[in-house]
Design an enzyme around this catalytic site. Structure first.
Site, PDB file in Angstrom:
ATOM      1  N   TYR A 285       0.870  -1.185   0.000  1.00 28.49           N
ATOM      2  CA  TYR A 285       0.000   0.000   0.000  1.00 28.49           C
ATOM      3  C   TYR A 285       0.899   1.224   0.000  1.00 28.49           C
ATOM      4  CZ  TYR A 285      -3.503   3.393   1.667  1.00 28.49           C
ATOM      5  OH  TYR A 285      -4.332   4.478   1.801  1.00 28.49           O
TER       6      TYR A 285
ATOM      7  N   ASP B 149       9.347   2.828  -0.650  1.00 30.81           N
ATOM      8  CA  ASP B 149       8.308   3.505   0.134  1.00 30.81           C
ATOM      9  C   ASP B 149       8.631   3.238   1.601  1.00 30.81           C
ATOM     10  OD1 ASP B 149       4.657   3.249   0.375  1.00 30.81           O
ATOM     11  OD2 ASP B 149       6.163   4.214   1.640  1.00 30.81           O
TER      12      ASP B 149
ATOM     13  N   LYS C 282       4.629   9.514   8.403  1.00 32.85           N
ATOM     14  CA  LYS C 282       4.561   9.015   9.778  1.00 32.85           C
ATOM     15  C   LYS C 282       5.632   9.609  10.699  1.00 32.85           C
ATOM     16  CE  LYS C 282       2.399   4.826   7.970  1.00 32.85           C
ATOM     17  NZ  LYS C 282       1.006   4.864   8.422  1.00 32.85           N
TER      18      LYS C 282
HETATM   19  P1  KE4 Z   1      -0.746   8.343   4.319  1.00 29.37           P
HETATM   20  O1  KE4 Z   1      -1.265   9.017   3.071  1.00 29.37           O
HETATM   21  O2  KE4 Z   1      -1.835   7.540   5.026  1.00 29.37           O
HETATM   22  O3  KE4 Z   1      -0.012   9.304   5.256  1.00 29.37           O
HETATM   23  O4  KE4 Z   1       0.389   7.306   3.892  1.00 29.37           O
HETATM   24  C1  KE4 Z   1       0.067   6.324   2.952  1.00 29.37           C
HETATM   25  C2  KE4 Z   1       1.030   5.161   3.110  1.00 29.37           C
HETATM   26  C3  KE4 Z   1       2.058   5.027   2.202  1.00 29.37           C
HETATM   27  N1  KE4 Z   1       2.956   4.018   2.302  1.00 29.37           N
HETATM   28  C4  KE4 Z   1       2.867   3.108   3.303  1.00 29.37           C
HETATM   29  C5  KE4 Z   1       3.881   2.010   3.394  1.00 29.37           C
HETATM   30  C6  KE4 Z   1       1.834   3.207   4.267  1.00 29.37           C
HETATM   31  O5  KE4 Z   1       1.750   2.282   5.256  1.00 29.37           O
HETATM   32  C7  KE4 Z   1       0.897   4.249   4.174  1.00 29.37           C
HETATM   33  C8  KE4 Z   1      -0.247   4.399   5.154  1.00 29.37           C
HETATM   34  N2  KE4 Z   1      -0.349   3.386   6.144  1.00 29.37           N
HETATM   35  C9  KE4 Z   1      -1.677   3.144   6.670  1.00 29.37           C
HETATM   36  C10 KE4 Z   1      -1.585   1.942   7.621  1.00 29.37           C
HETATM   37  N3  KE4 Z   1      -1.522   0.736   6.917  1.00 29.37           N
HETATM   38  C11 KE4 Z   1      -2.221   4.364   7.330  1.00 29.37           C
HETATM   39  C12 KE4 Z   1      -3.463   4.112   8.159  1.00 29.37           C
HETATM   40  C13 KE4 Z   1      -4.709   4.574   7.445  1.00 29.37           C
HETATM   41  O6  KE4 Z   1      -4.835   4.359   6.215  1.00 29.37           O
HETATM   42  O7  KE4 Z   1      -5.572   5.132   8.157  1.00 29.37           O
END
Ligand code: KE4
Length: 428
Positions: free
Chosen positions: A144, A239, A267
């Site tokens: 993701y 990523d 994060k």
């Molecule tokens: P954000 O757009 O949510 O800040 O980041 C996206 C993203 C990109 N790359 C990786 C490896 C990530 O894990 C994420 C976002 N992680 C999720 C948890 N699996 C955020 C939690 C959510 O979607 O509410």
């Protein structure tokens, strides 16, 4: 545990916010029940609106590596807020955090700050396409990279939880330029590259997958991707939204000794405020507007509050020589305790872990990619989740997520977690 206030708040929220949440995974759809509404947090603990207290293993999905409301971060935010929250103009603080990130992370000369991990990964792919003048990308099933259209193809995290890996709204035109590969399968990647010679702009990967549970790269997998990219003129995008500043000061690049061409962050880099970033060597970053042709922008990118939080966080990590070893020891202790609990109760399980990222899968088979991750017994996971929640232990509400440990956790907290698990497994 009583969840009366959370239930009321959830009912109100559902009238004005889709699903009552601003991010789907928070809705507890994968495990059922009412999502817990949080009121406050400090160190390793959360407190919900009903006054229930939890040992937190989500830590806002990774950012709170030093624990919630880490005082130097809070102080930096409060102090900065008094001077104004956003100017839409450059500030000296952006340069300071950029210099610190460049010092901490290998193989980068410049960094561009954005507002989320999604923005970071989306921008990195556009930059790779602009730099290579190629359209196609390879991503891995179950990984993701945020909710940008190009990535919602067999995406992990919440997209899998909802069984809609290919989200409506993503056009065929977009999807055709995203090719799926199997995580940990180098032959599969090589075959795709051979079928698309000269057409793949980038391979984007979570160097440790965290969105189908925690899945470590097999030995030589990342190194193999590096050489395949070199042979094909394809850029390797790490990523590191989850792994950056969590697995090592220099993230997965440092931990595995593999060089990425572009690195994405989120994060931890924001200290709990909305910050994403992407970084690379000068040759690539100088392709970005305003000095290069690849456009990317953001009203609140690099805003003073977020930069103050992120800078305080990175400074604390940079100055703490022992943090990663402490996190390694604490997470290994938790893993060992959980292994004993599951083994003593004759459960079929797999635990995957890299540093302070760990996941539990109720399946005896190794979990090394999306297909094997999907075989886990979700009903057992659901009971395990709610059993722990009722005992004041807050883990990710989906088997397709990773637990994140923070440095504020004590060994008493870990023992309490293991003790709770030993009671809960008897109900599975
Ligand atoms: P954000 O757009 O949510 O800040 O980041 C996206 C993203 C990109 N790359 C990786 C490896 C990530 O894990 C994420 C976002 N992680 C999720 C948890 N699996 C955020 C939690 C959510 O979607 O509410």
């Amino acid at each position: 545990m009583l969840y009366q206030r959370s239930s009321q708040l959830f009912a109100e929220a559902e009238h004005v916010i889709p699903g009552g949440v601003n991010s789907p995974v928070r809705a507890f759809r994968a495990v059922g029940g009412v999502p817990v509404f949080m009121k406050s947090a400090k160190g390793a603990y959360l407190e919900d609106e009903d006054g229930n207290r939890y040992i937190d293993y989500i830590n806002s999905w990774g950012p709170m590596i030093l624990g919630h409301a880490y005082q130097p971060v809070v102080d930096a935010i409060v102090e900065k807020a008094r001077l104004g929250t956003s100017f839409g103009a450059p500030t000296g603080l952006e340069t300071k955090i950029a210099q610190l990130a460049v010092k901490m992370v290998p193989n980068i000369d410049k960094i561009r700050f954005v507002n989320s991990g999604t923005e970071a990964c989306m921008s990195a792919v556009r930059l790779a396409r602009g730099f290579t003048k190629r359209d196609k990308i390879i991503k891995f099933s179950g990984c993701y990279h945020g909710h940008s259209d190009s990535f919602l193809i067999a995406a992990g995290s919440g997209a899998v939880t909802f069984g809609t890996p290919n989200s409506p709204g993503v056009t065929a035109g977009t999807a055709k330029d995203t090719i799926l590969a199997r995580y940990n399968d180098l032959d599969n990647v090589a075959a795709i590259l051979n079928e698309n010679v000269g057409e793949i702009a980038a391979i984007i990967i979570e160097p440790v997958a965290g969105n189908m549970g925690c899945i470590p790269p097999k030995p030589d997998f990342l190194e193999g991707l590096r050489s395949l990219c070199d042979q094909n003129g394809t850029l390797l995008i790490f990523d590191e939204v989850m792994t950056g500043f969590r697995l090592a000061k220099g993230g997965a690049q440092e931990l595995f000794g593999v060089r990425a061409d572009i690195v994405c962050f989120g994060k931890v880099i924001g200290g709990g405020l909305p910050v994403g970033a992407f970084a690379s060597r000068n040759e690539i970053m100088n392709y970005l507007a305003p000095i290069g042709p690849v456009y990317q922008a953001g009203t609140l990118s690099g805003n003073p509050l977020a930069m103050a939080a992120g800078y305080a966080m990175l400074q604390a990590i940079d100055a703490d020589a022992g943090i990663f070893e402490r996190l390694e020891q604490k997470t290994a202790y938790l893993e060992s305790g959980l292994r004993k609990v599951f083994t003593d109760n004759d459960l079929e399980f797999t635990i995957n872990r890299v540093g302070s990222m760990i996941s539990v899968h109720f399946d005896a088979e190794p979990v090394s990619d999306f297909v094997s991750a999907a075989k886990g017994d979700n009903e057992s996971f659901r009971k395990f989740f709610h059993g722990l929640l009722a005992k004041g232990v807050y883990i990710a509400p989906s088997a397709y997520e990773t637990w994140f440990l923070c440095d504020a956790l004590t060994y008493d907290d870990l023992d309490a977690t293991i003790a709770a698990a030993s009671e809960v497994v008897k109900t599975l």
